[in-house]
Write a protein that holds these residues in place. Structure first.
Motif, PDB file in Angstrom:
ATOM      1  N   PHE A  19      -1.475   6.154  13.419  1.00 15.47           N
ATOM      2  CA  PHE A  19      -2.736   6.662  12.879  1.00 15.47           C
ATOM      3  C   PHE A  19      -3.482   7.429  13.954  1.00 15.47           C
ATOM      4  O   PHE A  19      -3.765   6.898  15.022  1.00 15.47           O
ATOM      5  CB  PHE A  19      -3.592   5.498  12.370  1.00 15.47           C
ATOM      6  CG  PHE A  19      -4.825   5.969  11.662  1.00 15.47           C
ATOM      7  CD1 PHE A  19      -6.040   6.015  12.318  1.00 15.47           C
ATOM      8  CD2 PHE A  19      -4.771   6.387  10.352  1.00 15.47           C
ATOM      9  CE1 PHE A  19      -7.172   6.465  11.671  1.00 15.47           C
ATOM     10  CE2 PHE A  19      -5.891   6.831   9.695  1.00 15.47           C
ATOM     11  CZ  PHE A  19      -7.098   6.871  10.364  1.00 15.47           C
ATOM     12  N   ILE A 354     -12.224   0.569   7.504  1.00 14.18           N
ATOM     13  CA  ILE A 354     -10.814   0.815   7.800  1.00 14.18           C
ATOM     14  C   ILE A 354      -9.989  -0.259   7.101  1.00 14.18           C
ATOM     15  O   ILE A 354     -10.197  -1.454   7.327  1.00 14.18           O
ATOM     16  CB  ILE A 354     -10.536   0.796   9.319  1.00 14.18           C
ATOM     17  CG1 ILE A 354     -11.330   1.903  10.008  1.00 14.18           C
ATOM     18  CG2 ILE A 354      -9.038   0.967   9.589  1.00 14.18           C
ATOM     19  CD1 ILE A 354     -11.162   1.923  11.510  1.00 14.18           C
ATOM     20  N   GLN A 356      -6.349  -1.906   6.611  1.00 14.97           N
ATOM     21  CA  GLN A 356      -5.083  -2.029   7.328  1.00 14.97           C
ATOM     22  C   GLN A 356      -4.205  -3.043   6.611  1.00 14.97           C
ATOM     23  O   GLN A 356      -4.647  -4.135   6.285  1.00 14.97           O
ATOM     24  CB  GLN A 356      -5.309  -2.463   8.774  1.00 14.97           C
ATOM     25  CG  GLN A 356      -4.022  -2.682   9.554  1.00 14.97           C
ATOM     26  CD  GLN A 356      -4.281  -2.937  11.020  1.00 14.97           C
ATOM     27  OE1 GLN A 356      -5.142  -2.296  11.622  1.00 14.97           O
ATOM     28  NE2 GLN A 356      -3.542  -3.856  11.599  1.00 14.97           N
ATOM     29  N   LYS A 358      -0.342  -4.954   6.726  1.00 19.75           N
ATOM     30  CA  LYS A 358       0.828  -5.276   7.526  1.00 19.75           C
ATOM     31  C   LYS A 358       1.771  -6.133   6.679  1.00 19.75           C
ATOM     32  O   LYS A 358       1.802  -7.360   6.787  1.00 19.75           O
ATOM     33  CB  LYS A 358       0.433  -6.019   8.800  1.00 19.75           C
ATOM     34  CG  LYS A 358       1.587  -6.175   9.797  1.00 19.75           C
ATOM     35  CD  LYS A 358       1.124  -6.817  11.084  1.00 19.75           C
ATOM     36  CE  LYS A 358       2.277  -6.919  12.073  1.00 19.75           C
ATOM     37  NZ  LYS A 358       1.858  -7.546  13.353  1.00 19.75           N
ATOM     38  N   VAL A 415       2.848  -1.447   9.469  1.00 17.89           N
ATOM     39  CA  VAL A 415       1.392  -1.280   9.527  1.00 17.89           C
ATOM     40  C   VAL A 415       0.996   0.064   8.924  1.00 17.89           C
ATOM     41  O   VAL A 415       1.653   1.078   9.170  1.00 17.89           O
ATOM     42  CB  VAL A 415       0.878  -1.364  10.978  1.00 17.89           C
ATOM     43  CG1 VAL A 415      -0.630  -1.146  11.027  1.00 17.89           C
ATOM     44  CG2 VAL A 415       1.231  -2.708  11.579  1.00 17.89           C
ATOM     45  N   TYR A 416      -0.085   0.047   8.143  1.00 20.33           N
ATOM     46  CA  TYR A 416      -0.606   1.285   7.572  1.00 20.33           C
ATOM     47  C   TYR A 416      -2.123   1.186   7.564  1.00 20.33           C
ATOM     48  O   TYR A 416      -2.686   0.147   7.230  1.00 20.33           O
ATOM     49  CB  TYR A 416      -0.095   1.484   6.149  1.00 20.33           C
ATOM     50  CG  TYR A 416      -0.325   2.875   5.618  1.00 20.33           C
ATOM     51  CD1 TYR A 416       0.624   3.864   5.799  1.00 20.33           C
ATOM     52  CD2 TYR A 416      -1.490   3.198   4.940  1.00 20.33           C
ATOM     53  CE1 TYR A 416       0.422   5.134   5.311  1.00 20.33           C
ATOM     54  CE2 TYR A 416      -1.706   4.464   4.448  1.00 20.33           C
ATOM     55  CZ  TYR A 416      -0.745   5.435   4.635  1.00 20.33           C
ATOM     56  OH  TYR A 416      -0.957   6.693   4.158  1.00 20.33           O
ATOM     57  N   LYS A 417      -2.802   2.282   7.956  1.00 21.12           N
ATOM     58  CA  LYS A 417      -4.257   2.289   8.024  1.00 21.12           C
ATOM     59  C   LYS A 417      -4.823   3.444   7.204  1.00 21.12           C
ATOM     60  O   LYS A 417      -4.253   4.536   7.183  1.00 21.12           O
ATOM     61  CB  LYS A 417      -4.750   2.424   9.473  1.00 21.12           C
ATOM     62  CG  LYS A 417      -4.425   1.247  10.364  1.00 21.12           C
ATOM     63  CD  LYS A 417      -4.993   1.470  11.757  1.00 21.12           C
ATOM     64  CE  LYS A 417      -4.655   0.321  12.684  1.00 21.12           C
ATOM     65  NZ  LYS A 417      -5.197   0.557  14.044  1.00 21.12           N
ATOM     66  N   GLN A 419      -8.857   5.142   6.439  1.00 18.30           N
ATOM     67  CA  GLN A 419     -10.306   5.129   6.635  1.00 18.30           C
ATOM     68  C   GLN A 419     -10.988   5.726   5.408  1.00 18.30           C
ATOM     69  O   GLN A 419     -10.540   6.738   4.875  1.00 18.30           O
ATOM     70  CB  GLN A 419     -10.703   5.929   7.871  1.00 18.30           C
ATOM     71  CG  GLN A 419     -10.356   5.277   9.193  1.00 18.30           C
ATOM     72  CD  GLN A 419     -11.047   5.964  10.344  1.00 18.30           C
ATOM     73  OE1 GLN A 419     -12.249   6.166  10.313  1.00 18.30           O
ATOM     74  NE2 GLN A 419     -10.295   6.337  11.358  1.00 18.30           N
TER      75      GLN A 419
END
Length: 443
Positions: A19, A354, A356, A358, A415-417, A419
């Protein structure tokens, strides 16, 4: 303010998405020192190439700033006074951030774990535009525009912003005492751009009389003195020619305040005999009309009032009627997302979160949010930041106290984020100010 999050999850293999913070992220406030993440990709370098053996110059590497997809900003001296035996070479972007098309990667492959690493871009120069004051009036501390042979293709290479006002002067007409940010490469002479890092440091403007004091010293040749309203002196030392000084606006935009004209390196503190002359910077705001005319061929007055740049760029242009489109890594939902400067004085960011995830296995997830604002607060802009453009978000009921946002994403793992930002204005204040304005006009 509250929000409802209704995720839909279907667990199905594993995706790692790095990210990157966007240049337009208002929450990003960098600390002084080396930058740990990919940032400020619009900072580049000008190479001089030896005419016989083709090697770059080993001691002089000026900096440039990308201000549109085909033009970079530099000092006039760097563009005109080429070292003997050398010629203008390439513009180098050490952190060229490629998008999916340039990586020749599909969104499905990115979602499955393939990464599109930043690259080094060497771009030839097609033309050099020197400011007339340098060519005809010997004003040494001036600017130049270097036209790239082809526009930058990557959609993630968002140019820096030209100033819409003189950030060096306050509304009271005095020089600002606020700290500005100086951004440059860590090495004086960058060579291995793959490993090159960037530094950021805070600087303050010195009294203008100090600049004029050193300018009063005898000069060699027929060189015009410093233009009084176009130069500034700052704290610090050892600045490289062309390195920018920026200000971070409340909307997140990075606006160029000045570019350095270079100077002597920092002195040894054990051998200081007299204070060195302060670093000289050229203020950019007075040159914006010439820059816009040189790039577009049109005068500033030919553009709309709400265009703070004076020419069309992704940060301010309206691509379609609803203005729901991507800028870099940010999806902009709403026309007011493109405002900055005085046009953005009435808006504020009231929601920032944010998300997130996992997961332990391949996951398909879609976000659905309902964001409610306080009474008389109208939401007029929603920004969604993503590592890649893995989906096309949608927003409903803008310009109301309650909006709905849907963010579709693809299968991912690890993992992915994401905003999400919401911007609003106070409807009561806007109504009272409009009434005051109308009363004033009647008088």
């Amino acid at each position: 303010m509250w929000r409802r999050l209704i995720p839909g999850v279907a667990l199905v293999a594993v995706v790692v998405c790095q990210f990157f913070d966007c240049h337009d992220d208002p929450a990003f406030e960098p600390e002084e020192g080396p930058l740990g993440e990919l940032q400020f990709t619009w900072l580049g370098a000008l190479q001089y190439i030896h005419v016989k053996n083709g090697t770059p110059h080993y001691f002089r590497v000026p900096r440039v700033v990308l201000i549109s997809r085909q033009f970079v900003l530099s000092t006039a001296v760097d563009a005109a006074l080429i070292p003997e035996g050398y010629a203008l070479g390439n513009i180098v972007f050490g952190d060229y951030e490629r998008d999916e098309m340039e990586c020749k990667t599909s969104l499905e492959e990115l979602a499955q774990g393939r990464e599109c690493e930043p690259a080094v871009l060497l771009m030839p120069i097609a033309d050099v535009l020197l400011h007339p004051e340098y060519k005809h009036f010997n004003v040494r501390n001036s600017i130049a525009l270097l036209k790239l042979i082809t526009p930058i293709k990557s959609q993630y290479m968002v140019p820096a912003c030209l100033p819409f006002k003189n950030f060096a002067i306050t509304k009271a007409g005095k020089q600002t005492t606020e700290s500005l940010l100086h951004i440059d490469f860590s090495s004086d002479v960058p060579r291995d751009f793959i490993e090159e890092e960037k530094d950021i440091q805070k600087v303050k403007l010195l009294p203008r009389e100090l600049c004029y004091l050193y300018d009063a010293l005898p000069t060699l040749g027929n060189v015009t003195k410093l233009p009084k309203d176009r130069v500034a002196c700052t704290t610090g030392c050892g600045y490289q020619s062309g390195s920018p000084v920026f200000i971070h606006e409340h909307t997140g935009h990075w606006s160029i305040v000045a570019i350095s004209q270079g100077g002597s390196p920092c002195q040894d503190p054990l051998r200081v005999r007299r204070p060195p002359p302060p670093p000289i910077h050229t203020l950019i705001h007075p040159y914006v009309p010439w820059i816009t005319a040189a790039i577009t061929g049109k005068a500033v007055g030919a553009f709309a009032k709400d265009d703070p740049f004076g020419y069309v760029m992704p940060r301010t242009s309206i691509y379609d009627l609803i203005a729901h489109t991507w800028v870099g890594h940010w999806w902009m939902g709403g026309l007011r997302c493109y405002d900055r400067g005085e046009a953005a004085d009435d808006i504020f960011r009231f929601y920032h979160e944010i998300f997130q995830i996992k997961p332990t296995t391949v996951t398909y997830l879609a976000y659905y949010l309902e964001i409610d604002a306080a009474h008389d607060t109208m939401i007029i802009c929603v920004k969604v930041g993503m590592p890649y453009r893995l989906g096309q978000p949608k927003v409903w009921q803008l310009d109301s106290p309650e909006i709905k946002v849907r963010i579709p994403v693809r299968g991912f793992q690890h993992v992915y984020k994401i905003q999400v930002e919401a911007w609003a204005y106070n409807a009561t204040e806007s109504l009272s100010s409009s009434i005051d304005d109308s009363s004033t006009e009647e008088k």
